[in-house]
Design a protein around this motif. Structure first.
Motif, short mmCIF file in Angstrom:
data_model
loop_
_atom_site.label_atom_id
_atom_site.label_comp_id
_atom_site.label_asym_id
_atom_site.label_seq_id
_atom_site.Cartn_x
_atom_site.Cartn_y
_atom_site.Cartn_z
N LEU A 112 -5.39 -2.11 5.07
CA LEU A 112 -4.37 -1.14 4.15
C LEU A 112 -3.69 -1.79 2.90
O LEU A 112 -3.49 -1.51 1.87
N HIS B 122 -1.45 8.34 -4.49
CA HIS B 122 -1.78 7.89 -3.57
C HIS B 122 -1.13 5.94 -3.07
O HIS B 122 -1.43 5.64 -1.92
N LEU B 123 -0.77 5.30 -4.25
CA LEU B 123 -0.23 4.31 -3.75
C LEU B 123 1.22 4.31 -2.20
O LEU B 123 1.85 4.16 -1.68
N TYR C 138 -6.41 -3.19 0.88
CA TYR C 138 -6.68 -1.99 -0.37
C TYR C 138 -6.08 -1.54 -1.04
O TYR C 138 -6.22 -0.87 -2.48
N SER C 139 -4.96 -1.56 -1.21
CA SER C 139 -3.84 -0.76 -1.89
C SER C 139 -3.49 -1.84 -3.15
O SER C 139 -3.75 -1.58 -4.80
N ILE D 151 -0.57 5.44 1.30
CA ILE D 151 -0.85 4.39 1.42
C ILE D 151 0.36 3.89 2.36
O ILE D 151 0.06 2.77 3.41
N LEU D 152 1.86 3.18 1.24
CA LEU D 152 3.16 2.97 2.05
C LEU D 152 3.33 3.78 3.05
O LEU D 152 3.31 2.63 4.24
N PHE E 154 -7.04 -1.80 -4.88
CA PHE E 154 -6.55 0.16 -5.58
C PHE E 154 -6.14 -0.48 -6.91
O PHE E 154 -6.40 0.22 -7.54
N ARG F 238 -2.76 8.38 -9.66
CA ARG F 238 -2.17 6.84 -8.78
C ARG F 238 -0.81 6.32 -8.04
O ARG F 238 -0.66 6.42 -6.42
#
Length: 68
Positions: free
Chosen positions: A51, A7-8, A54-55, A11-12, A58, A4
């Motif tokens: 995005l 993933h974050l 999306y975050s 994305i950042l 998520f 997790r």
């Protein structure tokens, strides 16, 4: 680092890259006046916004699933 968190962070970084690319294309458009460059910048900014949304989705899904 958990999946997790990775993933974050990923994305950042991608959102920051899209925003910096968008800012650069706007700068180049102001210098050269090429409409294609401006279009690429707008697409980049919209992709960054997508995005970011999306975050948020998520994180919400991970909280619902009680995953850390």
């Amino acid at each position: 680092m958990s999946l997790r968190a990775f993933h974050l962070v990923f994305i950042l970084l991608v959102v920051l890259g899209a925003d910096f690319f968008g800012a650069w294309t706007v700068y180049e458009w102001r210098q050269a006046g090429n409409q294609l460059i401006l279009l690429l910048g707008i697409i980049s900014f919209l992709g960054g916004l997508g995005l970011a949304a999306y975050s948020g989705w998520f994180v919400h899904k991970m909280e619902q699933a009680h995953l850390q």
